[in-house]
Write a protein that holds these residues in place. Structure first.
Motif, PDB file in Angstrom:
ATOM      1  N   TYR A 131      -5.465   6.208  -6.993  1.00 24.86           N
ATOM      2  CA  TYR A 131      -4.596   6.959  -7.898  1.00 24.86           C
ATOM      3  C   TYR A 131      -5.303   7.155  -9.227  1.00 24.86           C
ATOM      4  CZ  TYR A 131      -0.735   6.292  -4.671  1.00 24.86           C
ATOM      5  OH  TYR A 131       0.065   6.338  -3.573  1.00 24.86           O
ATOM      6  N   TYR A 172     -11.405   3.481   4.708  1.00 25.23           N
ATOM      7  CA  TYR A 172     -10.227   4.056   4.065  1.00 25.23           C
ATOM      8  C   TYR A 172     -10.208   3.742   2.590  1.00 25.23           C
ATOM      9  CZ  TYR A 172      -5.462   5.065   2.774  1.00 25.23           C
ATOM     10  OH  TYR A 172      -4.363   5.590   2.142  1.00 25.23           O
ATOM     11  N   GLU A 173      -9.822   4.731   1.792  1.00 31.11           N
ATOM     12  CA  GLU A 173      -9.656   4.490   0.363  1.00 31.11           C
ATOM     13  C   GLU A 173      -8.537   5.352  -0.194  1.00 31.11           C
ATOM     14  OE1 GLU A 173     -13.148   5.090  -2.057  1.00 31.11           O
ATOM     15  OE2 GLU A 173     -12.020   4.790  -3.905  1.00 31.11           O
ATOM     16  N   GLN A 174      -7.634   4.751  -0.935  1.00 34.21           N
ATOM     17  CA  GLN A 174      -6.651   5.534  -1.691  1.00 34.21           C
ATOM     18  C   GLN A 174      -6.796   5.158  -3.150  1.00 34.21           C
ATOM     19  OE1 GLN A 174      -2.922   4.341   0.263  1.00 34.21           O
ATOM     20  NE2 GLN A 174      -2.414   3.018  -1.458  1.00 34.21           N
ATOM     21  N   MET A 232       0.807  -1.207   0.000  1.00 31.91           N
ATOM     22  CA  MET A 232       0.000   0.000   0.000  1.00 31.91           C
ATOM     23  C   MET A 232       0.843   1.262   0.000  1.00 31.91           C
ATOM     24  SD  MET A 232      -3.140   0.431   2.541  1.00 31.91           S
ATOM     25  CE  MET A 232      -2.470   1.845   3.408  1.00 31.91           C
ATOM     26  N   ARG A 233       2.044   1.161   0.511  1.00 29.94           N
ATOM     27  CA  ARG A 233       2.904   2.344   0.544  1.00 29.94           C
ATOM     28  C   ARG A 233       3.666   2.527  -0.760  1.00 29.94           C
ATOM     29  NH1 ARG A 233       4.287   3.352   6.503  1.00 29.94           N
ATOM     30  NH2 ARG A 233       2.747   2.068   7.547  1.00 29.94           N
ATOM     31  N   GLU A 234       3.554   1.553  -1.636  1.00 20.28           N
ATOM     32  CA  GLU A 234       4.183   1.679  -2.953  1.00 20.28           C
ATOM     33  C   GLU A 234       3.318   2.594  -3.818  1.00 20.28           C
ATOM     34  OE1 GLU A 234       7.027  -0.598  -4.195  1.00 20.28           O
ATOM     35  OE2 GLU A 234       7.300  -0.419  -2.030  1.00 20.28           O
ATOM     36  N   ASP A 235       3.940   3.191  -4.792  1.00 14.33           N
ATOM     37  CA  ASP A 235       3.234   4.144  -5.642  1.00 14.33           C
ATOM     38  C   ASP A 235       2.122   3.464  -6.449  1.00 14.33           C
ATOM     39  OD1 ASP A 235       2.796   6.702  -6.564  1.00 14.33           O
ATOM     40  OD2 ASP A 235       4.163   6.493  -8.245  1.00 14.33           O
ATOM     41  N   ARG A 236       1.019   4.193  -6.599  1.00 12.24           N
ATOM     42  CA  ARG A 236      -0.086   3.808  -7.475  1.00 12.24           C
ATOM     43  C   ARG A 236      -0.762   2.490  -7.102  1.00 12.24           C
ATOM     44  NH1 ARG A 236       1.245   4.093 -13.408  1.00 12.24           N
ATOM     45  NH2 ARG A 236      -0.986   4.340 -13.593  1.00 12.24           N
ATOM     46  N   PHE A 237      -0.810   2.192  -5.812  1.00 12.50           N
ATOM     47  CA  PHE A 237      -1.528   1.011  -5.338  1.00 12.50           C
ATOM     48  C   PHE A 237      -2.926   1.454  -4.927  1.00 12.50           C
ATOM     49  CE2 PHE A 237      -2.604  -2.185  -2.060  1.00 12.50           C
ATOM     50  CZ  PHE A 237      -2.316  -3.356  -2.748  1.00 12.50           C
ATOM     51  N   TYR A 238      -3.918   0.846  -5.534  1.00 10.70           N
ATOM     52  CA  TYR A 238      -5.295   1.182  -5.162  1.00 10.70           C
ATOM     53  C   TYR A 238      -5.700   0.353  -3.955  1.00 10.70           C
ATOM     54  CZ  TYR A 238     -10.300   1.064  -5.012  1.00 10.70           C
ATOM     55  OH  TYR A 238     -11.583   1.116  -4.567  1.00 10.70           O
ATOM     56  N   TYR A 239      -6.342   0.985  -2.997  1.00 16.17           N
ATOM     57  CA  TYR A 239      -6.745   0.252  -1.802  1.00 16.17           C
ATOM     58  C   TYR A 239      -8.030   0.826  -1.237  1.00 16.17           C
ATOM     59  CZ  TYR A 239      -6.857  -1.686   2.837  1.00 16.17           C
ATOM     60  OH  TYR A 239      -7.260  -2.351   3.966  1.00 16.17           O
ATOM     61  N   GLU A 240      -8.908  -0.062  -0.798  1.00 13.31           N
ATOM     62  CA  GLU A 240     -10.124   0.385  -0.126  1.00 13.31           C
ATOM     63  C   GLU A 240     -10.544  -0.626   0.928  1.00 13.31           C
ATOM     64  OE1 GLU A 240     -13.508   1.174  -2.653  1.00 13.31           O
ATOM     65  OE2 GLU A 240     -14.816   1.469  -0.936  1.00 13.31           O
TER      66      GLU A 240
END
Lengths: 460, 460
Positions: free
Chosen positions: B189, B185-187, A178-186
């Protein structure tokens, strides 16, 4: 990094839960050197009495994956078939609805007993080693390295050819990705939580309810369910809002609990005399859907709940993880060039199905707690039964596609949505009351024939 | 935990970025004892040449918060007013569109210079102390304790009456909150990234473009923008897809870059002769929207990007964080019973506005890169201008509401959506070509009058 896959490769799996252990067995049987690291102690020495473990309902996809590991028969011995739903109304009256055709059933299995069996089987394999109380702390995706620590906090560096995170909904590997660039997470918690109850055996020492069914007390905005155990108990689960008029927050003192149960679950009260005590003693637990993308990062892969945690209402949480394992093995048979290629390919192939089962599971909560008790829903089920029995089309009920076939979840969902439109159209096209069974069947077929011209694409 | 707020309370802020430092100043001015912990070294000793810092466009909400800290004038000295957009077409022809009424402008400010000013101001306050290279490692929400570590890894336990995480889009406090039960939570890009370019001064040593404007090269699926700096340079930013036909992935060698720029940005090429070199040297960076809920947990609060990171297309990222600070101070004036009550209240009050600006920022990317160049859009802007000038209604253009007023973002968004429907209806209701200015105005007013009966609720 891109070196070819070799049978002497070392694979490290994080998490010795159901999915991780099964995956370890499948990979070890192909000759790879397997290490499983599990942060908790060995489940077999210390049964966790967390009271937060909705029973498993094993079905077709689960059995297929177990069969691949040669474990179908052993698991069947600890399983109770449930060929249908038993719906309890507020008067305590029961109605039975078969899930599928004769012989089709889902199976109630104890989550922890199944896990113990898998751990025993895994440890019998010479090229598989399980490390308990070994917690992964850090990953170096670029170097194909992970760092684990033991209970004393001593850190160890692990190199491997591939790493698979089957470490559950709160996956440590995923937190790092999740801390890597461009990882989508919800992560999305639903407004309902759950609380478990035990239904003790009846006076005759046997099950207090029919053991060959999944019992449901649907109450629109909430529900109770119960699944049988081999020790003649049932594990019941109340799915209930955290907040609002009728909620865990509002219903707290014995009077409120008694009033809730006597209004809503009068037959349940009778067979669970200590329901007030259990309500107080057992914790409320929450329910989360987790979506992320991508699941792969070089030689690292997320699988099962770590990649796609779903709510439990379709009974497909662990099973979708088991299916991940089988599909990964099938992809491995196609001789991928490298682990990273395999993982990238697996993710692209599988992610739409994970999305679909997440939605299906959320939808099925509404079906179970609300629709199942509605006359329109029951009428549509009856219409659907006639369509299926007439064999007039390539029609498979949605529940059957998900539970008793291998169709990709995404395809099942698409076809299910199309079929739902047709069923509603047929139901709304006529008055279905006071018809004999024969008249009902005839009318369905007649409507079906006129519907042919209005069916959505994909249904013929 | 619920003890009353006292002026001798100690408040710990994580992150000495723009929002954290401003918040520290505002709280210190009220007499609280403030500690700010920042994991990076002091910005003032070592300017980070990350080349990943889209310029700031300061506007009304930002100025109001700076005024509250008594810093409006000092910041204005380092700001360049941009009263409008300058649109560049593929022929290099420029068109100017004012943002608002006369005197209304947004202001280009250097992010790092503003941060340095705030740090200097903060350190002048006797009851505020900033600890650089102090990294927060762990939180105990129940105990009102945090653990920070210095560069040597030596850990220190910090007790305080309240903790505020203004530690940015990748907030350590939020990662800890995320592991708490029922935290949403949601991220996400977006598919575009960005790359910065420097436009050097022209031959006369002055700005190579008109400094009193925000320059945009809208190209439908991508765009370039440029904001002036006081040293006669511009910082330009290319917003470009990561993947696809025209993307960072596809456009890599000098020929491809030259071809892209000569097709799309011929006038830009002329003033940035080293564009190929800059394209290669400057990194691609990604753009994330982060949503979470709730922002508060007992005496802990997330604020700014830590609570609601948005894409930069409305120029409201930092500014919404600045506005958070002002609104939190206003809530503090209402004498809340405790920090935890204040934080809970602030979250419930503010979260819908954070959701709204996240959506507005995503929408404005489409407006900037695509719509702005469309005749229909320009026609609607002209119609809107007539409506506003006629003063026929309580009508404020969306951009104005967001940029030049304090209206809650959620209200601005709602009214903006309603107004957009009306504008489209008016535009589509007639043929607007070959009208004189006077005829155009008359027709707008005529249409407006007939529209009165068709306007959505809320617009009168």
């Amino acid at each position: 990094m891109k070196k070819p896959i070799s049978s002497s490769d070392k694979i490290v799996i994080f998490g010795a839960g159901l999915v991780g252990t099964l995956l370890g067995i499948l990979l070890a049987k192909r000759g790879f050197k397997i290490e499983i690291h599990e942060k908790r102690p060995d489940l077999r020495h210390k049964i966790y009495s967390s009271l937060r473990s909705i029973n498993l309902a094993l079905s077709h996809r689960g059995w297929r994956s177990l069969a691949l590991a040669g474990l179908e028969e052993k698991v069947k011995e600890m399983a109770i078939p449930m060929p249908g739903r038993v719906i309890h109304d507020t008067q305590g009256i029961e109605k039975y609805f078969a899930y599928g055709k004769d012989g089709q059933a889902i199976y109630s299995v104890s989550r922890s007993r199944l896990n113990c069996l898998l751990l025993d089987e895994a440890e019998n394999l010479p090229n598989l080693k399980i490390y308990f109380e070994s917690k992964v702390e850090k990953f170096a995706f670029d170097k194909s390295v992970a760092y684990v620590a033991d209970v004393e906090g001593l850190r160890q560096r692990i190199e491997a050819d591939a790493f698979i995170g089957s470490d559950g909904a709160f996956s440590a590997m995923r937190y790092e990705m999740m801390r890597e660039d461009r990882f989508y997470y919800e992560q999305h918690y639903i407004e309902h939580g759950y609380k478990e109850f035990t239904i003790h055996p009846g006076k005759d020492g046997k099950w207090a309810l029919n053991p060959n069914g999944l019992h449901i007390w649907p109450r629109k905005s909430f529900m109770m369910i119960a699944l049988p155990n081999q020790d003649f108990t049932f594990t019941a689960t109340l799915f209930f809002p955290f907040e609002g008029e009728k909620s865990f927050k509002k219903i707290q003192n014995p009077d409120q609990i008694k009033s809730l149960f006597s209004d809503e679950f009068p037959d349940f009260m009778e067979i669970v005399p200590d329901y007030v005590q259990q309500y107080h003693q057992h914790p409320d637990a929450s329910l989360v859907t987790i979506r992320c993308a991508p699941w792969n990062n070089k030689n690292f892969l997320l699988i099962g709940d770590a990649a796609h945690a779903v709510v439990p209402f379709y009974g497909q949480g662990m099973i979708s993880g088991f299916e991940d394992c089988r599909l990964l093995m099938e992809k491995l048979d196609n001789n991928p060039k490298s682990w990273s290629e395999l993982f990238a390919d697996f993710y692209s192939f599988r992610n739409k199905d994970a999305d679909a089962i997440a939605e299906l599971a959320l939808d099925n909560f509404i079906e179970m707690r609300d629709l199942v008790a509605s006359p329109d829903f029951q009428l549509e089920k009856r219409i659907e039964k006639e369509i299926v029995e007439a064999g007039v089309a390539d029609w498979i009920p949605l529940y059957t596609m998900v539970t008793f076939t291998d169709l990709p979840y995404s395809e099942a969902r698409k076809r299910g949505l199309e079929q739902a439109i047709i069923l509603r159209q047929i139901r709304e096209s006529s008055n279905w009351s006071s018809l004999s069974d024969a008249e009902f069947r005839l009318k369905v077929l007649e409507k079906w024939n006129t519907m042919q011209f209005r069916t959505p694409e994909g249904i013929s």
